[in-house]
Design an enzyme around this catalytic site. Sequence first.
Site, PDB file in Angstrom:
ATOM      1  N   HIS A 267     -63.750 -70.284   0.783  1.00  0.00           N
ATOM      2  CA  HIS A 267     -62.195 -70.748   0.641  1.00  0.00           C
ATOM      3  C   HIS A 267     -62.631 -71.511  -0.549  1.00  0.00           C
ATOM      4  O   HIS A 267     -62.507 -71.177  -1.804  1.00  0.00           O
ATOM      5  CB  HIS A 267     -62.151 -71.475   1.952  1.00  0.00           C
ATOM      6  CG  HIS A 267     -60.636 -71.639   2.165  1.00  0.00           C
ATOM      7  ND1 HIS A 267     -59.835 -71.393   1.170  1.00  0.00           N
ATOM      8  CD2 HIS A 267     -60.303 -72.667   3.100  1.00  0.00           C
ATOM      9  CE1 HIS A 267     -58.689 -72.000   1.928  1.00  0.00           C
ATOM     10  NE2 HIS A 267     -58.846 -72.662   2.906  1.00  0.00           N
ATOM     11  N   HIS A 308     -59.658 -61.239  -1.854  1.00  0.00           N
ATOM     12  CA  HIS A 308     -58.913 -62.041  -1.060  1.00  0.00           C
ATOM     13  C   HIS A 308     -58.485 -61.346   0.145  1.00  0.00           C
ATOM     14  O   HIS A 308     -58.334 -60.150   0.105  1.00  0.00           O
ATOM     15  CB  HIS A 308     -57.537 -62.434  -2.014  1.00  0.00           C
ATOM     16  CG  HIS A 308     -56.851 -63.823  -1.524  1.00  0.00           C
ATOM     17  ND1 HIS A 308     -55.974 -63.504  -0.460  1.00  0.00           N
ATOM     18  CD2 HIS A 308     -56.845 -65.273  -1.719  1.00  0.00           C
ATOM     19  CE1 HIS A 308     -55.417 -64.821  -0.241  1.00  0.00           C
ATOM     20  NE2 HIS A 308     -55.842 -65.651  -1.031  1.00  0.00           N
ATOM     21  N   ASP A 366     -59.240 -68.970  -7.773  1.00  0.00           N
ATOM     22  CA  ASP A 366     -60.442 -69.815  -8.069  1.00  0.00           C
ATOM     23  C   ASP A 366     -61.382 -69.365  -9.349  1.00  0.00           C
ATOM     24  O   ASP A 366     -61.999 -69.903  -9.782  1.00  0.00           O
ATOM     25  CB  ASP A 366     -61.415 -69.843  -6.979  1.00  0.00           C
ATOM     26  CG  ASP A 366     -60.521 -70.901  -5.674  1.00  0.00           C
ATOM     27  OD1 ASP A 366     -60.547 -69.963  -4.553  1.00  0.00           O
ATOM     28  OD2 ASP A 366     -60.103 -71.792  -5.975  1.00  0.00           O
TER      29      ASP A 366
HETATM   30  C1  SDX Z   1     -59.192 -69.019  -1.484  1.00  0.00           C
HETATM   31  O1  SDX Z   1     -56.763 -67.383   2.477  1.00  0.00           O
HETATM   32  C2  SDX Z   1     -56.212 -67.797   1.248  1.00  0.00           C
HETATM   33  O2  SDX Z   1     -55.131 -67.798   1.229  1.00  0.00           O
HETATM   34  C3  SDX Z   1     -57.362 -68.590   0.567  1.00  0.00           C
HETATM   35  C4  SDX Z   1     -56.863 -69.105  -0.793  1.00  0.00           C
HETATM   36  C5  SDX Z   1     -55.828 -70.365  -0.570  1.00  0.00           C
HETATM   37  O3  SDX Z   1     -54.983 -70.483  -1.455  1.00  0.00           O
HETATM   38  O4  SDX Z   1     -56.001 -70.940   0.524  1.00  0.00           O
HETATM   39  O5  SDX Z   1     -56.367 -68.162  -1.513  1.00  0.00           O
HETATM   40  C6  SDX Z   1     -57.921 -70.046  -1.492  1.00  0.00           C
HETATM   41  O6  SDX Z   1     -60.011 -69.434  -0.563  1.00  0.00           O
HETATM   42  C7  SDX Z   1     -59.354 -68.042  -2.229  1.00  0.00           C
HETATM   43  C8  SDX Z   1     -60.568 -66.952  -1.818  1.00  0.00           C
HETATM   44  C9  SDX Z   1     -61.723 -67.805  -2.567  1.00  0.00           C
HETATM   45  N1  SDX Z   1     -63.294 -67.232  -2.313  1.00  0.00           N
HETATM   46  C10 SDX Z   1     -63.912 -66.602  -2.896  1.00  0.00           C
HETATM   47  O7  SDX Z   1     -63.625 -66.136  -4.127  1.00  0.00           O
HETATM   48  C11 SDX Z   1     -65.154 -65.892  -2.491  1.00  0.00           C
HETATM   49  C12 SDX Z   1     -65.584 -64.525  -2.924  1.00  0.00           C
HETATM   50  N2  SDX Z   1     -64.490 -63.841  -2.082  1.00  0.00           N
HETATM   51  C13 SDX Z   1     -65.144 -63.209  -0.859  1.00  0.00           C
HETATM   52  O8  SDX Z   1     -65.965 -63.867  -0.134  1.00  0.00           O
HETATM   53  C14 SDX Z   1     -63.867 -62.618  -0.074  1.00  0.00           C
HETATM   54  O9  SDX Z   1     -63.220 -61.736  -0.698  1.00  0.00           O
HETATM   55  C15 SDX Z   1     -63.158 -63.269   0.673  1.00  0.00           C
HETATM   56  C16 SDX Z   1     -63.675 -64.217   1.652  1.00  0.00           C
HETATM   57  C17 SDX Z   1     -62.092 -64.003  -0.125  1.00  0.00           C
HETATM   58  C18 SDX Z   1     -61.935 -62.479   1.620  1.00  0.00           C
HETATM   59  O10 SDX Z   1     -63.066 -61.835   2.580  1.00  0.00           O
HETATM   60  P1  SDX Z   1     -62.385 -60.884   3.446  1.00  0.00           P
HETATM   61  O11 SDX Z   1     -60.978 -60.669   3.617  1.00  0.00           O
HETATM   62  O12 SDX Z   1     -62.722 -61.096   4.896  1.00  0.00           O
HETATM   63  O13 SDX Z   1     -63.015 -59.296   3.172  1.00  0.00           O
HETATM   64  P2  SDX Z   1     -64.421 -58.870   3.568  1.00  0.00           P
HETATM   65  O14 SDX Z   1     -65.371 -59.966   3.335  1.00  0.00           O
HETATM   66  O15 SDX Z   1     -64.253 -57.961   4.656  1.00  0.00           O
HETATM   67  O16 SDX Z   1     -64.734 -57.701   2.190  1.00  0.00           O
HETATM   68  C19 SDX Z   1     -64.123 -56.490   2.293  1.00  0.00           C
HETATM   69  C20 SDX Z   1     -65.219 -55.712   1.347  1.00  0.00           C
HETATM   70  C21 SDX Z   1     -66.695 -55.796   1.818  1.00  0.00           C
HETATM   71  O17 SDX Z   1     -67.349 -54.355   1.565  1.00  0.00           O
HETATM   72  P3  SDX Z   1     -67.281 -53.487   2.509  1.00  0.00           P
HETATM   73  O18 SDX Z   1     -68.291 -53.829   3.835  1.00  0.00           O
HETATM   74  O19 SDX Z   1     -65.891 -53.084   2.984  1.00  0.00           O
HETATM   75  O20 SDX Z   1     -68.092 -52.365   1.849  1.00  0.00           O
HETATM   76  O21 SDX Z   1     -65.078 -56.128  -0.045  1.00  0.00           O
HETATM   77  C22 SDX Z   1     -66.452 -56.713  -0.340  1.00  0.00           C
HETATM   78  C23 SDX Z   1     -66.977 -56.871   1.159  1.00  0.00           C
HETATM   79  O22 SDX Z   1     -68.444 -56.872   0.911  1.00  0.00           O
HETATM   80  N3  SDX Z   1     -66.286 -58.146  -0.914  1.00  0.00           N
HETATM   81  C24 SDX Z   1     -66.761 -58.372  -1.911  1.00  0.00           C
HETATM   82  C25 SDX Z   1     -66.234 -59.671  -2.378  1.00  0.00           C
HETATM   83  N4  SDX Z   1     -65.292 -59.923  -1.745  1.00  0.00           N
HETATM   84  C26 SDX Z   1     -65.147 -58.926  -0.809  1.00  0.00           C
HETATM   85  N5  SDX Z   1     -68.076 -58.079  -2.902  1.00  0.00           N
HETATM   86  C27 SDX Z   1     -68.541 -58.621  -3.858  1.00  0.00           C
HETATM   87  N6  SDX Z   1     -67.855 -59.682  -4.105  1.00  0.00           N
HETATM   88  C28 SDX Z   1     -66.776 -60.267  -3.483  1.00  0.00           C
HETATM   89  N7  SDX Z   1     -66.281 -61.410  -4.095  1.00  0.00           N
END
Ligand code: SDX
Length: 431
Positions: A267, A308, A366
């Site tokens: 996050h 996201h 971010d």
């Molecule tokens: C913020 O919610 C908000 O609004 C948050 C925010 C705000 O203003 O409050 O926007 C701020 O928190 C932005 C997000 C910051 N976080 C990151 O950048 C961390 C990296 N991102 C991931 O951890 C992830 O994308 C999340 C946590 C942001 C979202 O996760 P989800 O929606 O639960 O998606 P998921 O983990 O189920 O991923 C879906 C697929 C998976 O692969 P499969 O199982 O389908 O094969 O996408 C892959 C994940 O492995 N994946 C990634 C990835 N993000 C998702 N693979 C590699 N790198 C990534 N960053």
Amino acid sequence: MEKQRTATLSFSDGTPGVELPIIPGTLGPDVIDIRNLAKTGLFTYDPGFLSTASCSSGITYIDGDSGQLYYRGYPIEQLAEKSSYLEVCYLLLHGELPTQDEQDKFENEIKRRTMVHDQLMSFYKGFRRDAHPMAVMVGVVGALSAFYHDSLDISNPAHREVSALRLIAKVPTIAAMCYKYNIGHPFMYPNNALGYVENFLHMMFATPCEQYAANPKLVKALERIFILHADHEQNASTSTVRLAGSSGANPFACTSAGIAALWGPAHGGANEAVLKMLDEIGDISQIPKFISRAKDKKDSFRLMGFGHRVYKNVDPRAKVMRETCYEVLDELGLQNDRLFEMAMELERVALQDDYFVERKLYPNVDFYSGIVLRALNVPLNMFTVIFAIARTIGWISQWNEMISDSDRKIGRPRQLYRGPERRDYKARSER
Ligand code: SDX
């Protein structure tokens, strides 16, 4: 009068079905009101709330497919270009853009609350100097509830208003004190002759020995970062604030809970994690290797700043942040900044890769914000603190909306129990 749409839930084993009303939103997806579901004795199951609306809100709207973000209906791009952070605070809290008179009054109400109680300073001494500033923020912001017994009746709108003003005014002061404590410098008092963002930079970087004048272009860049991070509907930290607030907890304790939730690298901690990731990648030539690692299920490495839960298109805030990167690095003569070049190459390569395209993983807010903060000489461990300052208005506006809602109920999710069935206690000799 159009007939209300409903969803019919039927069961394959002949259990009587149930009609569920569908409620339309002003914008975005309609929702199925499942409150009647309790009659069937069944619960819905949705860990992480992928398909669940936790509340009704009129503050922020995100269209994840087209990459749109509106604060009270105004597009984020327009606010980032034309508004100020304190005007956005007024908008989020009160629902309308202020007149000049309303804005002047609001800003004065903030200015006269920027100092913290002198005894609050002694809280810092209980922390190690090298404590992560977010740990200090959780503690000190929560401690505000020990100082304002005159305004903790959450059912009183005047108490809610003054608590909001106190949090908007004091969180930057507390944040700058975290930084000063961390580096062993004396705390700097707020200077109310300065604007809100300029005052924060003054408290961060001025010292009692020298005058400090912030570069106006860098002040504007940080103001834009504050605006972009102000609110984002029901994200993890805002949902935490709402859940804590639903029990009747005071706004300072709820804000502290929001700061704790924001700290996680998935996050708000992602901006700090992006810089660490870029440092780990080290060189543009290593990008293919790290892209492969991000795609490898056996590897815990993820592309921080990518993906996201809601945006399945480029986060509109990331676009503004990228433009801000160009402006700040240009102003500072850092046009060939190694990390910025690496970030842009990483984005280019990832957005050509099927893994990211298929999963609609795009840069989020971010991905670029850390590069701007680093150029502003904000230390890495303060990146998420900056996010917390900006998001305080979002948390307190959403908290206020919830508390003002006459239908408010304490948040108490149910569960799917998968543990042992009933069993009797056995004496240790029989185990
Ligand atoms: C913020 O919610 C908000 O609004 C948050 C925010 C705000 O203003 O409050 O926007 C701020 O928190 C932005 C997000 C910051 N976080 C990151 O950048 C961390 C990296 N991102 C991931 O951890 C992830 O994308 C999340 C946590 C942001 C979202 O996760 P989800 O929606 O639960 O998606 P998921 O983990 O189920 O991923 C879906 C697929 C998976 O692969 P499969 O199982 O389908 O094969 O996408 C892959 C994940 O492995 N994946 C990634 C990835 N993000 C998702 N693979 C590699 N790198 C990534 N960053």
